[in-house]
Scaffold this motif. Structure first.
Motif, PDB file in Angstrom:
ATOM      1  N   LEU A 210       0.840  -1.212   0.000  1.00 22.62           N
ATOM      2  CA  LEU A 210       0.000   0.000   0.000  1.00 22.62           C
ATOM      3  C   LEU A 210       0.867   1.252   0.000  1.00 22.62           C
ATOM      4  O   LEU A 210       0.577   2.228  -0.710  1.00 22.62           O
ATOM      5  CB  LEU A 210      -0.925  -0.020   1.221  1.00 22.62           C
ATOM      6  CG  LEU A 210      -1.816   1.214   1.425  1.00 22.62           C
ATOM      7  CD1 LEU A 210      -2.721   1.438   0.222  1.00 22.62           C
ATOM      8  CD2 LEU A 210      -2.642   1.073   2.700  1.00 22.62           C
ATOM      9  N   ALA A 213       2.176   1.763  -3.411  1.00 27.06           N
ATOM     10  CA  ALA A 213       1.149   2.319  -4.300  1.00 27.06           C
ATOM     11  C   ALA A 213       0.969   3.808  -4.049  1.00 27.06           C
ATOM     12  O   ALA A 213       0.725   4.578  -4.984  1.00 27.06           O
ATOM     13  CB  ALA A 213      -0.165   1.583  -4.088  1.00 27.06           C
ATOM     14  N   ARG A 214       1.086   4.219  -2.803  1.00 27.91           N
ATOM     15  CA  ARG A 214       0.943   5.649  -2.506  1.00 27.91           C
ATOM     16  C   ARG A 214       2.099   6.461  -3.089  1.00 27.91           C
ATOM     17  O   ARG A 214       1.924   7.631  -3.433  1.00 27.91           O
ATOM     18  CB  ARG A 214       0.863   5.843  -0.991  1.00 27.91           C
ATOM     19  CG  ARG A 214      -0.471   5.416  -0.386  1.00 27.91           C
ATOM     20  CD  ARG A 214      -0.419   5.422   1.126  1.00 27.91           C
ATOM     21  NE  ARG A 214      -1.730   5.114   1.717  1.00 27.91           N
ATOM     22  CZ  ARG A 214      -1.923   4.780   2.976  1.00 27.91           C
ATOM     23  NH1 ARG A 214      -0.877   4.693   3.805  1.00 27.91           N
ATOM     24  NH2 ARG A 214      -3.137   4.517   3.436  1.00 27.91           N
ATOM     25  N   ARG A 265      -3.998   1.763  -6.001  1.00 29.70           N
ATOM     26  CA  ARG A 265      -3.808   2.060  -4.580  1.00 29.70           C
ATOM     27  C   ARG A 265      -5.005   1.568  -3.771  1.00 29.70           C
ATOM     28  O   ARG A 265      -4.855   1.049  -2.658  1.00 29.70           O
ATOM     29  CB  ARG A 265      -3.616   3.565  -4.381  1.00 29.70           C
ATOM     30  CG  ARG A 265      -3.294   3.973  -2.953  1.00 29.70           C
ATOM     31  CD  ARG A 265      -3.053   5.458  -2.876  1.00 29.70           C
ATOM     32  NE  ARG A 265      -4.243   6.200  -3.234  1.00 29.70           N
ATOM     33  CZ  ARG A 265      -4.241   7.429  -3.736  1.00 29.70           C
ATOM     34  NH1 ARG A 265      -3.096   8.038  -3.979  1.00 29.70           N
ATOM     35  NH2 ARG A 265      -5.359   8.043  -4.009  1.00 29.70           N
ATOM     36  N   CYS A 268      -4.708  -2.128  -3.244  1.00 30.43           N
ATOM     37  CA  CYS A 268      -3.791  -2.406  -2.135  1.00 30.43           C
ATOM     38  C   CYS A 268      -4.457  -2.142  -0.789  1.00 30.43           C
ATOM     39  O   CYS A 268      -4.217  -2.876   0.190  1.00 30.43           O
ATOM     40  CB  CYS A 268      -2.531  -1.565  -2.282  1.00 30.43           C
ATOM     41  SG  CYS A 268      -1.537  -1.977  -3.731  1.00 30.43           S
ATOM     42  N   ARG A 269      -5.302  -1.132  -0.730  1.00 37.78           N
ATOM     43  CA  ARG A 269      -6.034  -0.855   0.503  1.00 37.78           C
ATOM     44  C   ARG A 269      -6.996  -1.993   0.841  1.00 37.78           C
ATOM     45  O   ARG A 269      -7.104  -2.421   1.998  1.00 37.78           O
ATOM     46  CB  ARG A 269      -6.811   0.446   0.325  1.00 37.78           C
ATOM     47  CG  ARG A 269      -7.724   0.844   1.461  1.00 37.78           C
ATOM     48  CD  ARG A 269      -6.969   1.477   2.594  1.00 37.78           C
ATOM     49  NE  ARG A 269      -6.632   0.526   3.650  1.00 37.78           N
ATOM     50  CZ  ARG A 269      -5.946   0.828   4.732  1.00 37.78           C
ATOM     51  NH1 ARG A 269      -5.490   2.059   4.884  1.00 37.78           N
ATOM     52  NH2 ARG A 269      -5.679  -0.073   5.647  1.00 37.78           N
TER      53      ARG A 269
END
Length: 423
Positions: A210, A213-214, A265, A268-269
């Motif tokens: 995550l 991804a951020r 993202r 991933c969350r």
């Protein structure tokens, strides 16, 4: 002897590398800026009364921007800012001398007036010009003021002529490389997600993905800056035949990748939330995990093909990338259906966190939709039509003349692609 030869190669390799890279935009821009600054200084020495007319090369250095479009726009604003500052200084010098309060007053007045005369990013230049002129003795104010105006005009004219005669480089390749770099990072993340869904995934591992991804948000900002530079380099550039079309292809492609990165993202969350709910067991059963890994692999290859499709300048490569993209999207949709059925069967047996399963499928659908070839074509047509419409509204007289020419040739219609070629 071998050591000396190695040392020579180490010394000369950077120089050889610079020679090989002479046509790259960064190198070309560095050489152009240096030559323009030197020429403006020589011209100012001949025409100005100042012994060291440094304002001329400074202006030329700032005016010779990376693109012809920004050169034309910033050159006018910079000259405007300097002239306004000089006029303000002449007015103040005739009324008051140089004191701490008069300095503060002229700076305040210059910054305020600079906003009204639309100096843009050169508003501080208004105050700088006024201070430099006011700083000389009162007997030399007028002469210094007009010498500064002359030097600024020399630098601006040299910069403008330099960019007209020696067209700035096109920055499409650096923007394309930045877009491909973003797509490669997205592709790598998708492949790692596919590896992690198999077996037990800890909360720390899911959180690391995550966080990765951020970090794509920072990459998008850098790519956006590179793309804006490329778009400016395509405007008013005689080297480019289809500048509008090239800009739209890159812009719409980056928009699709940006949306996909945001959705990635969110994926991933979702997986992180699943990891928090299933700390003592795998995220998915073995069959679902295998299907998800295959799906993420198809998405990764689709992202890579999409990046090649929007950045390639060779039609053969573009066709190959489009064919590959179509295949990967079709395979991805088939894998998505397999995952959906497996998840549905799993939810019926164990209805825990079913909403996260649905969210995961919806997010995957969004990525597949953003990369869709048909949707990309629709976006291109819509954007071309919008740009053509804005050009007609902005320059109605030119549009009327074009219409009359088309009628005289017996052609009453023109498509958006022709409009792109004429820009």
């Amino acid at each position: 002897m071998g050591g000396r030869g190695q040392g020579v190669r180490e010394v000369t390799d950077p120089l050889l590398d610079l020679v090989r890279r002479h046509s790259e935009p960064v190198v070309a821009q560095t050489v152009r800026s240096t030559v323009a600054a030197v020429i403006s200084y020589v011209v100012a020495l001949l025409l100005s009364n100042e012994p060291a007319p440094m304002t001329a090369p400074l202006t030329a250095l700032l005016v010779v921007q990376v693109t012809l479009y920004t050169t034309l726009t910033t050159g006018v604003r910079r000259v405007n800012a300097v002239v306004v500052g000089v006029v303000i200084a002449i007015g103040f010098s005739s009324l008051v001398g140089l004191t701490w309060w008069s300095l503060g007053l002229i700076i305040l007045a210059s910054l305020v007036i600079g906003r009204f005369v639309k100096a843009g990013e050169f508003v501080p230049e208004v105050a700088i010009s006024a201070m430099l002129v006011l700083g000389v003795t009162s007997t030399r104010v007028a002469a210094t003021a007009w010498d500064r105006v002359l030097e600024t005009l020399i630098g601006a004219v040299v910069g403008l002529l330099f960019n007209v005669l020696f067209v700035p480089p096109v920055w499409v390749q650096p923007a394309s490389e930045a877009i491909e770099g973003l797509a490669d990072r997205m592709r790598s993340l998708l492949l790692r997600l596919g590896d992690e869904v198999r077996g037990h995934t800890t909360v720390a591992e899911a959180a690391a993905r995550l966080h990765e991804a951020r970090r794509l948000d920072h990459d998008i900002v850098e790519v956006e800056a590179a793309l804006r530079q490329a778009e400016d380099s395509l405007r008013l550039n005689p080297r480019v035949k289809e500048g509008l079309l090239s800009r739209i292809v890159l812009r719409t492609g980056l928009d699709a990748l940006e949306i996909s990165a945001v959705v990635l993202r969110t994926v991933c969350r979702t997986l992180t939330d699943l990891a928090k709910a299933r700390t003592d067991e795998p995220l998915f059963t073995a069959d679902i995990a295998a299907a998800l890994q295959e799906l993420f692999a198809h998405l990764a290859r689709a992202v890579g093909s999409f990046a090649v499709l929007i950045t390639t300048q060779v039609s053969a490569n573009a066709e190959q990338a489009e064919e590959q993209l179509v295949r990967e999207l079709a395979a991805g949709r088939a894998s998505r259906e397999t995952v959906a059925h497996l998840l549905l069967d799993g939810v019926r047996a164990h209805p825990r966190q079913w909403q996260l399963h649905g969210a995961l499928l919806a997010e995957i659908d969004r990525i597949l939709d953003e990369l869709d070839v048909a949707k990309r074509s629709e976006r291109l047509v819509e954007e071309l039509n919008r740009q053509a419409r804005e050009q007609r509204e902005k320059y109605p007289l030119v549009d009327k003349l074009r219409g009359r020419l088309r009628l005289s040739r017996g052609d009453a219609s023109v498509d958006a692609h022709e409009t792109a070629r004429t820009e």
